[in-house]
Design a protein around this motif. Structure first.
Motif, mmCIF file in Angstrom:
data_model
loop_
_atom_site.group_PDB
_atom_site.id
_atom_site.type_symbol
_atom_site.label_atom_id
_atom_site.label_comp_id
_atom_site.label_asym_id
_atom_site.label_seq_id
_atom_site.Cartn_x
_atom_site.Cartn_y
_atom_site.Cartn_z
ATOM 1 N N SER A 193 -13.974 -9.006 -38.072
ATOM 2 C CA SER A 193 -14.158 -7.555 -37.988
ATOM 3 C C SER A 193 -13.718 -6.855 -39.272
ATOM 4 N N GLY A 194 -12.631 -7.318 -39.873
ATOM 5 C CA GLY A 194 -12.075 -6.628 -41.024
ATOM 6 C C GLY A 194 -12.903 -6.745 -42.278
ATOM 7 N N LEU A 195 -13.425 -7.934 -42.556
ATOM 8 C CA LEU A 195 -14.206 -8.135 -43.779
ATOM 9 C C LEU A 195 -15.466 -7.274 -43.811
ATOM 10 N N PRO A 196 -16.317 -7.308 -42.778
ATOM 11 C CA PRO A 196 -17.501 -6.430 -42.815
ATOM 12 C C PRO A 196 -17.142 -4.952 -42.866
ATOM 13 N N PHE A 197 -16.059 -4.556 -42.178
ATOM 14 C CA PHE A 197 -15.619 -3.162 -42.225
ATOM 15 C C PHE A 197 -15.225 -2.778 -43.649
ATOM 16 N N SER A 198 -14.469 -3.647 -44.318
ATOM 17 C CA SER A 198 -14.032 -3.358 -45.687
ATOM 18 C C SER A 198 -15.221 -3.246 -46.625
ATOM 19 N N MET A 199 -16.192 -4.144 -46.468
ATOM 20 C CA MET A 199 -17.391 -4.076 -47.300
ATOM 21 C C MET A 199 -18.172 -2.805 -47.035
ATOM 22 N N ALA A 200 -18.305 -2.451 -45.754
ATOM 23 C CA ALA A 200 -19.027 -1.235 -45.410
ATOM 24 C C ALA A 200 -18.336 -0.005 -45.987
ATOM 25 N N ALA A 201 -17.011 0.022 -45.943
ATOM 26 C CA ALA A 201 -16.265 1.157 -46.499
ATOM 27 C C ALA A 201 -16.552 1.307 -47.985
ATOM 28 N N GLN A 202 -16.599 0.179 -48.701
ATOM 29 C CA GLN A 202 -16.921 0.256 -50.131
ATOM 30 C C GLN A 202 -18.362 0.705 -50.340
ATOM 31 N N MET A 203 -19.280 0.138 -49.569
ATOM 32 C CA MET A 203 -20.694 0.441 -49.759
ATOM 33 C C MET A 203 -21.005 1.920 -49.549
ATOM 34 N N TRP A 204 -20.428 2.497 -48.494
ATOM 35 C CA TRP A 204 -20.835 3.858 -48.128
ATOM 36 C C TRP A 204 -19.956 4.938 -48.752
ATOM 37 N N ALA A 205 -18.658 4.684 -48.911
ATOM 38 C CA ALA A 205 -17.763 5.748 -49.400
ATOM 39 C C ALA A 205 -17.408 5.606 -50.870
ATOM 40 N N CYS A 206 -17.792 4.517 -51.490
ATOM 41 C CA CYS A 206 -17.469 4.332 -52.908
ATOM 42 C C CYS A 206 -18.745 4.130 -53.732
ATOM 43 N N GLN A 207 -19.532 3.112 -53.373
ATOM 44 C CA GLN A 207 -20.754 2.858 -54.124
ATOM 45 C C GLN A 207 -21.742 4.013 -54.028
ATOM 46 N N GLU A 208 -21.934 4.546 -52.826
ATOM 47 C CA GLU A 208 -22.910 5.623 -52.636
ATOM 48 C C GLU A 208 -22.619 6.845 -53.512
#
Length: 373
Positions: free
Chosen positions: A74-89
């Protein structure tokens, strides 16, 4: 993948199957981030002109869902999603070519980790009380002072997207965003924040004490921080819960296996109407959440995603995730307390989903305002 691949193409189907096969091998969390990035997962929603393999938001959500379902993490995909949407975007939308080269490309490649730092101890959703400041000196540099907390990826991040106040008054014009590398003097990382749920995802805090960055580290315009924040939240709220669809699918599959294999009073559990009804309700929650989130992703691919829809998606998926997890422990009875079922860990993940990226009450407020209430 070649560029401009469709989620309906044979190429993407084969790629997703390969990702599933890799994730099913229980990847080591210490290397999984870079391995997933090397396969292109982090770049699926990024345009080819910015170095991505643009399949789109639906493709990215399908990949995050598959990663969670096959790995059980659960933690790894959540961490990746947080980077993808709140940082990369936000970097993709507001960054200049130099910032894309310095920050975005390493994030896409998995050679750097990004974190978005907006939340403060006393402000939370109240942006008007945000107290971290950025003041410009006579040489044009920015000096940041303040503190942030609940920073996803904070303990390991290489670059922080930090929201700070650059003028008094309204959040609409008084905030600015800055890209601050981890090694910048004056940036101090706090301890890892202990939590229940989202195992493997790290939360931390940071302190800024005359943390000085150049003019080139400002993301967007001076006073444009609110626009950066709203862009990040529009995508994070819409898609941060994509991995939970995979977790729910995995849990439902395991629950089916359990009720078919276990017997009580000479009959398999799957033959009892109360158990069957419970599993049908769980299936309904998963199906409803998945269909709304995927439809929202298609809106984003059509460039028509708005804040109302993002909040609606976040609220609905988190609500169905919690409904799903209200049923799950009763499938196992007392065995739900055993770690190997994963039931109680998923319950904790579901509870957490009501609070990050804006609480359910906050999403309700945004939706109501969008309806003119």
């Amino acid at each position: 993948m070649t560029q401009r691949t469709s989620v309906h193409s044979e190429e993407f189907t084969d790629w997703l199957a390969s990702l599933r096969a890799w994730a099913a091998k229980s990847p080591d969390q210490n290397t999984a981030w870079r391995e997933a990035a090397a396969q292109g997962l982090l770049s699926l929603a990024v345009s080819e002109t910015a170095g991505g393999a643009y399949v789109g938001y639906e493709g990215a959500c399908l990949a995050l869902e598959a990663l969670a379902e096959e790995s059980g993490l659960s933690g790894l995909p959540f961490s990746m999603a947080a980077q993808m949407w709140a940082c990369q975007e936000p970097i993709l939308e507001f960054g200049d070519p130099a910032q894309h080269d310095r920050y975005l490309k390493p994030l896409l490649a998995g050679t750097a980790v990004g974190a978005f730092a907006a939340t403060e101890y006393d402000s939370g959703s109240d942006l008007l009380s945000l107290s971290t400041r950025a003041d410009q000196d006579r040489d044009g540099r920015w000096r940041l002072n303040g503190a942030k907390t609940f920073v996803t990826n904070g303990p390991t991040a290489d670059v922080f997207l930090i929201l700070a106040r650059t003028a008094e008054g309204s959040a609409l014009s008084g905030l600015s965003a800055f890209l601050v590398p981890r090694q910048t003097p004056g940036l101090r990382l706090g301890r890892v924040i202990d939590k229940s749920g989202l195992a493997g995802a790290e939360l931390g805090s940071l302190t800024l004490d005359d943390c000085t960055v150049s003019y080139a580290n400002r993301l967007g315009s001076t006073g444009g921080g609110f626009a950066v924040l709203m862009h990040a939240m529009r995508y994070e709220r819409a898609f941060i819960l994509a991995p939970t669809l995979g977790l729910m699918a995995r849990a439902l599959r395991q629950a089916f296996n359990h009720v078919r294999a276990r017997s009580q009073f000479g009959r398999p559990l799957s033959s009892y109407d109360t158990v069957r009804q419970r599993l049908v309700r769980m299936h309904l929650s998963l199906t409803s959440a998945r269909e709304l989130l995927h439809a929202t992703a298609r809106q984003a691919d059509a460039r028509s995603l708005d804040h109302h829809r993002s909040s609606l998606t976040k609220l609905h998926v988190s609500t169905e995730f919690n409904r799903f997890c209200q049923e799950l422990p009763d499938v196992y009875g007392g065995y739900a307390l055993l770690p190997e079922t994963g039931a109680m860990a998923l319950v904790a993940d579901a509870v957490a989903s009501r609070y990050y990226s804006g609480t359910s009450d906050m999403q309700t407020k945004i939706i109501a305002e969008g309806l003119g209430l």
